[in-house]
Design a protein around this motif. Structure first.
Motif, short mmCIF file in Angstrom:
data_model
loop_
_atom_site.label_atom_id
_atom_site.label_comp_id
_atom_site.label_asym_id
_atom_site.label_seq_id
_atom_site.Cartn_x
_atom_site.Cartn_y
_atom_site.Cartn_z
N ARG A 34 0.86 -1.18 0.00
CA ARG A 34 0.00 0.00 0.00
C ARG A 34 0.90 1.23 0.00
O ARG A 34 1.94 1.26 0.66
CB ARG A 34 -0.85 -0.03 1.28
CG ARG A 34 -1.93 1.01 1.30
CD ARG A 34 -2.70 0.90 2.57
NE ARG A 34 -1.84 1.25 3.72
CZ ARG A 34 -2.22 1.19 4.98
NH1 ARG A 34 -3.43 0.77 5.28
NH2 ARG A 34 -1.40 1.52 5.96
N ILE A 35 0.50 2.26 -0.75
CA ILE A 35 1.28 3.50 -0.79
C ILE A 35 0.52 4.55 0.02
O ILE A 35 -0.62 4.90 -0.30
CB ILE A 35 1.46 4.01 -2.24
CG1 ILE A 35 2.12 2.94 -3.13
CG2 ILE A 35 2.25 5.32 -2.27
CD1 ILE A 35 3.56 2.61 -2.79
N ASN A 36 1.16 5.03 1.08
CA ASN A 36 0.57 6.06 1.92
C ASN A 36 0.96 7.44 1.40
O ASN A 36 2.16 7.76 1.33
CB ASN A 36 1.07 5.95 3.37
CG ASN A 36 0.50 4.72 4.06
OD1 ASN A 36 -0.62 4.30 3.77
ND2 ASN A 36 1.28 4.15 4.96
N VAL A 37 -0.06 8.21 1.03
CA VAL A 37 0.20 9.52 0.42
C VAL A 37 -0.06 10.64 1.42
O VAL A 37 -1.04 10.60 2.16
CB VAL A 37 -0.71 9.70 -0.82
CG1 VAL A 37 -0.78 11.14 -1.26
CG2 VAL A 37 -0.22 8.82 -1.97
N GLY A 38 0.83 11.62 1.40
CA GLY A 38 0.60 12.88 2.13
C GLY A 38 0.37 13.98 1.11
O GLY A 38 1.08 14.03 0.10
N MET A 39 -0.61 14.85 1.35
CA MET A 39 -0.93 15.90 0.38
C MET A 39 -0.70 17.27 1.03
O MET A 39 -1.26 17.55 2.10
CB MET A 39 -2.40 15.74 -0.02
CG MET A 39 -3.05 16.93 -0.69
SD MET A 39 -2.56 17.16 -2.41
CE MET A 39 -3.24 15.71 -3.19
N ILE A 40 0.10 18.10 0.38
CA ILE A 40 0.27 19.49 0.87
C ILE A 40 -0.55 20.41 -0.02
O ILE A 40 -0.32 20.47 -1.24
CB ILE A 40 1.76 19.91 0.84
CG1 ILE A 40 2.64 18.90 1.56
CG2 ILE A 40 1.92 21.30 1.46
CD1 ILE A 40 4.14 19.21 1.53
N GLY A 41 -1.54 21.07 0.57
CA GLY A 41 -2.37 22.02 -0.19
C GLY A 41 -3.59 21.38 -0.83
O GLY A 41 -3.76 21.47 -2.04
N ALA A 62 -3.09 9.34 3.61
CA ALA A 62 -2.73 9.12 5.01
C ALA A 62 -2.63 10.41 5.82
O ALA A 62 -2.75 10.39 7.04
CB ALA A 62 -1.41 8.36 5.08
N ALA A 63 -2.38 11.55 5.15
CA ALA A 63 -2.23 12.82 5.89
C ALA A 63 -2.35 13.97 4.91
O ALA A 63 -2.03 13.82 3.72
CB ALA A 63 -0.86 12.87 6.57
N VAL A 64 -2.82 15.10 5.41
CA VAL A 64 -2.87 16.31 4.59
C VAL A 64 -2.34 17.48 5.41
O VAL A 64 -2.39 17.47 6.63
CB VAL A 64 -4.30 16.64 4.09
CG1 VAL A 64 -4.80 15.61 3.10
CG2 VAL A 64 -5.27 16.82 5.24
N SER A 65 -1.86 18.49 4.66
CA SER A 65 -1.41 19.70 5.34
C SER A 65 -1.96 20.91 4.62
O SER A 65 -1.90 21.00 3.38
CB SER A 65 0.13 19.77 5.30
OG SER A 65 0.54 21.07 5.66
N ASP A 66 -2.55 21.83 5.37
CA ASP A 66 -3.07 23.07 4.79
C ASP A 66 -3.11 24.13 5.87
O ASP A 66 -3.36 23.83 7.03
CB ASP A 66 -4.47 22.86 4.20
CG ASP A 66 -4.77 23.89 3.11
OD1 ASP A 66 -4.80 25.10 3.43
OD2 ASP A 66 -4.97 23.49 1.95
#
Ligand SMILES: NC(=O)c1ccc[n+]([C@@H]2O[C@H](COP(=O)([O-])OP(=O)(O)OC[C@H]3O[C@@H](n4cnc5c(N)ncnc54)[C@H](O)[C@@H]3O)[C@@H](O)[C@H]2O)c1
Length: 407
Positions: A34-41, A62-66
């Motif tokens: 499984r590929i855990n993705v983090g998204m910025i914006g 898996a996580a986001v940042s904004d």
């Protein structure tokens, strides 16, 4: 930096801060992990990328940042569960379980976030343009080259089957020598977003202000420049143009229209036009060659090979057309636009989404440790042209574009 710039950029807390992120070894990934993705914006584009990731087997958001807190609830709704949210992307990058980072912030933060993500050991899918300034583009290329990290730029049209087939045929010589690319991106849309609170104006309407936006050339033209770079297999060398505010006198500081000409070797040219008050031409690219032409749209491509070339009569002989004796410089047959049918290339199965293909291809690259098709050099080609071009169109003078060898 001006006081105004500082005020605008203050709305984007990550800007101008240290690029240092703790270096972490990347979690070893095998083909079926499984590929855990983090998204910025996770704004408008970020959520679109997430929609496509949700359609990609074996991917977890898996996580986001904004910096704009309401985004976190929007992400939870989209994903259908609570996704950990971080106001500071550097905190998100400290997590050990992320395998890849997507970046869809305004362009002024692209290079900073991408460099931090690469320093943290993760492959990056970074939205276009590569960087906001020439220095951004150079720093990011240097980082990717040094680390050999997987980096894909958000030029999803590189993944569209009809665009790939068109370029393949062009490179085979099916329209002769391509000499000109004309890109039109015309709209009926003031580009302005409704803002819930005036303090959010610059965060949400970043596209309208020169401190945070390269305007229509950067936002829309970069996609067309990328196609031109692909056609000509090189970066543009010069850029000149013009921009103005013709319709929307609403406090914006970037133009609501732009016209630019990019110079390639051997006298080849790309012209880009964007209007925001008349959508007739919409989004289309014409590639003109010595033996034919191709029109590429966001859904298909059409090849035109109208007729064998008219050999213009020698100037000393009389030419009679429609009963009139005319000089050799005029040919009535060529005065009217070509109305004949072309050869249409369509989407695969009629419903191909290049953004989905681009996201899935990136995830595949993460699994197989391959460099993507839309790699950092591709990003440099359009990103550097846009970062120079946005100044050239304001100044109305020709500017040279720094060169890098395209892969
Ligand atoms: N490839 C494409 O076809 C395509 C299409 C649209 C937009 N884009 C690109 O995507 C990017 C985003 O565009 P958009 O329309 O989604 O903008 P947006 O304003 O809707 O989204 C940007 C998000 O980044 C957030 N943000 C700002 N500063 C941040 C920080 N320091 N840390 C974390 N998040 C931060 C904002 O709050 C916002 O939620 C732009 O670079 C744009 O050019 C690409």
């Amino acid at each position: 930096m001006s006081v105004l710039s500082q005020k605008l950029l203050g709305a984007m807390p990550g800007y101008g801060q240290s690029h240092e992120a703790p270096a972490q070894p990347q979690r070893p990934i095998s083909a079926n992990d499984r590929i855990n993705v983090g998204m910025i914006g996770p704004g408008s584009r970020g959520k679109e990328l997430m929609r496509q990731l949700l359609r990609t087997p074996g991917v977890e958001i898996a996580a986001v940042s904004d910096v704009y807190e309401p985004r976190f609830a929007q992400v939870n709704d989209l994903v259908g569960k609570k996704v950990p949210g971080y106001k500071d992307y550097r905190e998100m990058l400290e997590r050990k379980d992320l395998d890849a980072i997507f970046i869809a912030t305004p362009p002024i933060l692209h290079a900073e976030c991408a460099i931090a993500a690469i320093q943290s050991g993760r492959p990056v899918y970074g939205e276009k343009t590569l960087g906001f300034s020439p220095e951004d583009c150079n720093r990011l290329v240097e980082m990717v080259t040094k680390t050999k990290q997987i980096f894909q730029v958000g030029h999803q049209m590189r993944y569209a089957s009809w665009v790939q087939e068109s370029i393949h045929r062009i490179h085979q010589g099916q329209i002769g020598e391509p000499t000109h690319v004309y890109g039109y991106w015309h709209r009926n849309d003031n580009w302005r977003r409704a803002v819930p609170d005036p303090s959010l104006e610059h965060l949400m309407n970043w596209r309208l202000y020169k401190e945070t936006s390269g305007g229509l050339l950067e936002e829309l033209g970069s996609h067309h420049m990328d196609i031109a770079n692909w056609v000509f297999a090189e970066q543009p060398k010069t850029v000149v143009g013009t921009t103005s505010i013709a319709v929307y006198h609403d406090g914006r500081t970037v133009g609501d229209n732009v016209q630019a000409v990019l110079g390639y070797s051997k006298g080849r040219r790309m012209f880009f036009s964007s209007l925001t008050d008349n959508s007739l031409m919409a989004d289309q690219i014409w590639i003109y060659g010595t033996e034919g032409s191709v029109q590429i749209t966001s859904e298909d491509a059409t090849f035109y090979r109208p007729r064998t070339k008219t050999i213009t009569a020698a100037s000393h002989s009389d030419v009679v057309q429609r009963g009139l004796k005319t000089g050799a410089s005029y040919n009535a047959d060529e005065a009217m636009p070509y109305r004949g049918a072309g050869e249409r290339l369509g989407m695969k199965g009629g419903s191909e989404d290049p953004t989905l293909t681009a996201c899935q291809s990136f995830i595949q690259c993460v699994r197989t440790k391959q460099q993507p098709l839309a790699n950092v050099q591709v990003g440099y080609g359009s990103g550097m042209a846009a970062s120079i071009g946005k100044h050239a169109v304001v100044e109305g003078r020709i500017r040279d574009i720094p060169q890098m060898q395209l892969a």
